[in-house]
Design a protein around this motif. Structure first.
Motif, PDB file in Angstrom:
ATOM      1  N   GLY A  29      58.401 -40.175-107.646  1.00  0.00           N
ATOM      2  CA  GLY A  29      58.981 -38.924-107.187  1.00  0.00           C
ATOM      3  C   GLY A  29      58.910 -38.679-105.698  1.00  0.00           C
ATOM      4  N   ILE A  30      58.580 -39.701-104.917  1.00  0.00           N
ATOM      5  CA  ILE A  30      58.468 -39.548-103.476  1.00  0.00           C
ATOM      6  C   ILE A  30      59.613 -40.291-102.803  1.00  0.00           C
ATOM      7  CG2 ILE A  30      57.039 -39.971-101.443  1.00  0.00           C
ATOM      8  CD1 ILE A  30      54.612 -39.986-103.452  1.00  0.00           C
ATOM      9  N   SER A  31      60.445 -39.540-102.095  1.00  0.00           N
ATOM     10  CA  SER A  31      61.571 -40.133-101.387  1.00  0.00           C
ATOM     11  C   SER A  31      61.162 -40.448 -99.959  1.00  0.00           C
ATOM     12  CB  SER A  31      62.754 -39.161-101.379  1.00  0.00           C
ATOM     13  OG  SER A  31      63.805 -39.685-100.599  1.00  0.00           O
ATOM     14  N   VAL A  32      61.474 -41.646 -99.520  1.00  0.00           N
ATOM     15  CA  VAL A  32      61.222 -42.039 -98.138  1.00  0.00           C
ATOM     16  C   VAL A  32      62.546 -41.945 -97.392  1.00  0.00           C
ATOM     17  CG1 VAL A  32      60.461 -43.884 -96.603  1.00  0.00           C
ATOM     18  CG2 VAL A  32      59.367 -43.596 -98.826  1.00  0.00           C
ATOM     19  N   TYR A  33      62.714 -40.858 -96.646  1.00  0.00           N
ATOM     20  CA  TYR A  33      63.891 -40.659 -95.804  1.00  0.00           C
ATOM     21  C   TYR A  33      65.195 -40.781 -96.597  1.00  0.00           C
ATOM     22  CZ  TYR A  33      65.672 -40.213 -91.050  1.00  0.00           C
ATOM     23  OH  TYR A  33      66.255 -39.753 -89.906  1.00  0.00           O
ATOM     24  N   GLY A  34      65.231 -40.191 -97.771  1.00  0.00           N
ATOM     25  CA  GLY A  34      66.447 -40.156 -98.582  1.00  0.00           C
ATOM     26  C   GLY A  34      66.563 -41.239 -99.629  1.00  0.00           C
ATOM     27  N   SER A  35      65.527 -42.038 -99.800  1.00  0.00           N
ATOM     28  CA  SER A  35      65.613 -43.160-100.739  1.00  0.00           C
ATOM     29  C   SER A  35      65.600 -42.685-102.192  1.00  0.00           C
ATOM     30  CB  SER A  35      64.466 -44.141-100.501  1.00  0.00           C
ATOM     31  OG  SER A  35      63.236 -43.506-100.759  1.00  0.00           O
ATOM     32  N   ARG A  36      66.209 -43.491-103.018  1.00  0.00           N
ATOM     33  CA  ARG A  36      66.221 -43.311-104.470  1.00  0.00           C
ATOM     34  C   ARG A  36      66.126 -44.697-105.088  1.00  0.00           C
ATOM     35  NH1 ARG A  36      66.012 -38.930-102.807  1.00  0.00           N
ATOM     36  NH2 ARG A  36      67.112 -37.043-103.389  1.00  0.00           N
ATOM     37  N   GLU A  37      65.884 -44.719-106.365  1.00  0.00           N
ATOM     38  CA  GLU A  37      65.963 -45.980-107.090  1.00  0.00           C
ATOM     39  C   GLU A  37      67.315 -45.988-107.801  1.00  0.00           C
ATOM     40  OE1 GLU A  37      62.887 -48.721-109.430  1.00  0.00           O
ATOM     41  OE2 GLU A  37      63.226 -46.777-110.393  1.00  0.00           O
ATOM     42  N   LEU A  38      68.138 -46.966-107.468  1.00  0.00           N
ATOM     43  CA  LEU A  38      69.424 -47.130-108.120  1.00  0.00           C
ATOM     44  C   LEU A  38      69.200 -47.912-109.402  1.00  0.00           C
ATOM     45  CD1 LEU A  38      72.565 -47.245-108.274  1.00  0.00           C
ATOM     46  CD2 LEU A  38      72.397 -49.363-106.937  1.00  0.00           C
ATOM     47  N   ALA A  39      69.727 -47.393-110.505  1.00  0.00           N
ATOM     48  CA  ALA A  39      69.691 -48.095-111.779  1.00  0.00           C
ATOM     49  C   ALA A  39      71.131 -48.305-112.223  1.00  0.00           C
ATOM     50  CB  ALA A  39      68.925 -47.292-112.824  1.00  0.00           C
ATOM     51  N   VAL A  40      71.463 -49.535-112.514  1.00  0.00           N
ATOM     52  CA  VAL A  40      72.817 -49.868-112.959  1.00  0.00           C
ATOM     53  C   VAL A  40      72.714 -50.946-114.036  1.00  0.00           C
ATOM     54  CG1 VAL A  40      73.223 -51.571-111.126  1.00  0.00           C
ATOM     55  CG2 VAL A  40      75.156 -50.398-112.156  1.00  0.00           C
ATOM     56  N   ARG A  41      73.599 -50.880-115.006  1.00  0.00           N
ATOM     57  CA  ARG A  41      73.600 -51.865-116.089  1.00  0.00           C
ATOM     58  C   ARG A  41      74.071 -53.209-115.556  1.00  0.00           C
ATOM     59  NH1 ARG A  41      71.330 -50.228-121.046  1.00  0.00           N
ATOM     60  NH2 ARG A  41      71.752 -48.020-121.311  1.00  0.00           N
ATOM     61  N   GLY A  42      73.362 -54.269-115.961  1.00  0.00           N
ATOM     62  CA  GLY A  42      73.754 -55.621-115.580  1.00  0.00           C
ATOM     63  C   GLY A  42      75.106 -55.961-116.174  1.00  0.00           C
ATOM     64  N   ARG A  43      75.923 -56.632-115.405  1.00  0.00           N
ATOM     65  CA  ARG A  43      77.282 -56.918-115.840  1.00  0.00           C
ATOM     66  C   ARG A  43      77.343 -57.956-116.952  1.00  0.00           C
ATOM     67  NH1 ARG A  43      75.971 -59.090-111.249  1.00  0.00           N
ATOM     68  NH2 ARG A  43      76.479 -61.235-110.709  1.00  0.00           N
ATOM     69  N   ARG A  44      76.304 -58.743-117.110  1.00  0.00           N
ATOM     70  CA  ARG A  44      76.287 -59.739-118.183  1.00  0.00           C
ATOM     71  C   ARG A  44      75.362 -59.346-119.335  1.00  0.00           C
ATOM     72  NH1 ARG A  44      76.029 -64.230-113.815  1.00  0.00           N
ATOM     73  NH2 ARG A  44      78.226 -64.485-113.376  1.00  0.00           N
ATOM     74  N   THR A  45      74.198 -58.816-118.993  1.00  0.00           N
ATOM     75  CA  THR A  45      73.195 -58.521-120.021  1.00  0.00           C
ATOM     76  C   THR A  45      73.283 -57.101-120.549  1.00  0.00           C
ATOM     77  OG1 THR A  45      71.555 -57.729-118.436  1.00  0.00           O
ATOM     78  CG2 THR A  45      71.577 -60.117-118.903  1.00  0.00           C
ATOM     79  N   GLY A  46      73.817 -56.190-119.739  1.00  0.00           N
ATOM     80  CA  GLY A  46      73.837 -54.783-120.132  1.00  0.00           C
ATOM     81  C   GLY A  46      72.487 -54.105-119.956  1.00  0.00           C
ATOM     82  N   GLU A  47      71.487 -54.846-119.486  1.00  0.00           N
ATOM     83  CA  GLU A  47      70.161 -54.274-119.253  1.00  0.00           C
ATOM     84  C   GLU A  47      70.157 -53.522-117.926  1.00  0.00           C
ATOM     85  OE1 GLU A  47      67.096 -57.237-119.506  1.00  0.00           O
ATOM     86  OE2 GLU A  47      67.959 -58.111-121.311  1.00  0.00           O
ATOM     87  N   TRP A  48      69.316 -52.471-117.859  1.00  0.00           N
ATOM     88  CA  TRP A  48      69.193 -51.717-116.622  1.00  0.00           C
ATOM     89  C   TRP A  48      68.550 -52.588-115.547  1.00  0.00           C
ATOM     90  CZ3 TRP A  48      71.670 -47.412-115.640  1.00  0.00           C
ATOM     91  CH2 TRP A  48      72.032 -46.566-116.690  1.00  0.00           C
TER      92      TRP A  48
END
Length: 151
Positions: A29-48
């Motif tokens: 929950g701590i942002s460093v100068y606007g940072s976030r964790e991007l989560a996106v589904r893998g294009r082959r596996t569908g895993e985050w």
């Protein structure tokens, strides 16, 4: 071994340690100068798949800039068209549209360099926030940019 190109730039040890630290903080929950964790589904596996990113707001719209070029998260986001921005327990689903017009990328790249050149400048050789529009247009093809619309 040859040096990575903008399409396949890989972070060195220091950058990897910084990325891991920023991701660890974002998960807590701590942002460093606007940072976030991007989560996106893998294009082959569908895993985050997750990676720390800097979310930039330009003219009221959120943007993601791929400073290292066409990376795995870029390929996955192109395929999925959506993902999540995470900060601690806060999860913001979004859709993403890639900006393909190099001229439209100029104000985003300029703002990105103005804000985060200290962190990503090595991935923008010869460029700065003060570079001319023509220089930024010429380089824009190497740096994918996405408009993020939070749902």
């Amino acid at each position: 071994m040859t040096a990575p190109t903008a399409d396949r730039a890989r972070p060195g040890r220091t950058a990897t340690a910084l990325n891991n630290t920023v991701a660890w903080l974002a998960r807590r929950g701590i942002s460093v100068y606007g940072s976030r964790e991007l989560a996106v589904r893998g294009r082959r596996t569908g895993e985050w798949r997750t990676v720390p990113v800097n979310v930039l707001t330009v003219d009221g719209a959120g943007h993601l800039v791929a400073a290292r070029g066409v990376t795995q998260w870029v390929r996955n986001l192109r395929a999925a068209g959506a993902g999540e921005l995470r900060l601690g327990r806060t999860i913001e689903p979004f859709t993403a549209t890639e900006v393909t017009d190099p001229i439209a990328k100029v104000p985003v790249l300029r703002a990105y360099l103005r804000r985060w050149a200290w962190e990503v400048g090595a991935f923008f050789p010869g460029l700065s926030a003060d570079s001319s529009d023509d220089e930024l247009v010429a380089a824009a093809v190497r740096y994918p940019v996405f408009v993020v619309v939070r749902r």
